[in-house]
Design a protein around this motif. Sequence first.
Motif, mmCIF file in Angstrom:
data_model
loop_
_atom_site.group_PDB
_atom_site.id
_atom_site.type_symbol
_atom_site.label_atom_id
_atom_site.label_comp_id
_atom_site.label_asym_id
_atom_site.label_seq_id
_atom_site.Cartn_x
_atom_site.Cartn_y
_atom_site.Cartn_z
ATOM 1 N N GLN A 112 0.830 -1.205 0.000
ATOM 2 C CA GLN A 112 0.000 0.000 0.000
ATOM 3 C C GLN A 112 0.865 1.254 0.000
ATOM 4 N N SER A 113 1.951 1.208 0.789
ATOM 5 C CA SER A 113 2.861 2.356 0.812
ATOM 6 C C SER A 113 3.515 2.563 -0.551
ATOM 7 N N THR A 114 3.946 1.451 -1.163
ATOM 8 C CA THR A 114 4.545 1.548 -2.501
ATOM 9 C C THR A 114 3.534 2.068 -3.516
ATOM 10 N N GLN A 115 2.300 1.591 -3.406
ATOM 11 C CA GLN A 115 1.254 2.046 -4.320
ATOM 12 C C GLN A 115 0.999 3.542 -4.164
ATOM 13 N N ASP A 116 0.961 4.005 -2.925
ATOM 14 C CA ASP A 116 0.745 5.436 -2.698
ATOM 15 C C ASP A 116 1.876 6.269 -3.296
#
Length: 284
Positions: A112-116
């Motif tokens: 999720q952090s990478t996606q953000d």
Amino acid sequence: MGILSRTSYVIRSKINAILNRAEDPTETLDYSYEKMRDELQQVKQGIADLTTQKKRLEIQKRRLEENVEKHNEQAREAVRQDREDLARQALEKKNSKMNQIEELDSQIAQLQSTQDDLVDKKNQLQGRIEEFRTKKETMKARYEAAEASSRVSEAMSGVGDEMADVGSAIERAEERTDEMEARSAAMDELQDTGAFDDALSDKDSIDRELDAGRSASEVDSELETLKAEMGKGTAPEETADADTESADASADADLEDIEADVDDEEVEAELEELREAEEEKSAE
């Protein structure tokens, strides 16, 4: 600098000059814009792949949570049946699933952090692409306007070789026209002054003017003579016409008298015939 270095430098400079002449700035800008759009598409594809992977982990997590609930129910059922061994096995499986869920939570959070981060970069890249597109269109318009202005300036000032040739041709035509006009004016002036008199004639301009005056006088005299002759010939013609008309009138009168005499004789003859016919009837 050695020979090889100088040769390499000269070759690179020549190639660079050729490329600069062949390069079209508008095409280069369009190509750069397409490359940036391709990069943006790759970023979007990466975000989609990352989101897909995260969804798979979330699905796996939900299944593990369902198994945890299942093992919890199994342990309770085993305790109710006084089966501590089965309850222990169920609790061990439950703990194992809980550990897997924790690992999945960690991976999901990382994804999720990478996606953000990718979404933020995608938005930044998209904004830069929009700015570049606006600047690209502005630069293309300026380049095309400058190119058109340069062509018009060259055409107006005659910078090109073709315009130079046209200018030279116009100058030659003007010089030749001026020369011919001057020659024509000189010929007219010489003709008026009598410089082109016939070499075989002894007459000058005064003699020619006197001859012209005598010719005009002779023409006027001959015209008066013709007028006088035409005036004398008119009276006899009118007399002849009058005599002809009188003769025609006399002939018409004689013809009418003859016709009148003929009519009287015919009437007398018819009366005589009628009398004879009446006498014959009376005798019978």
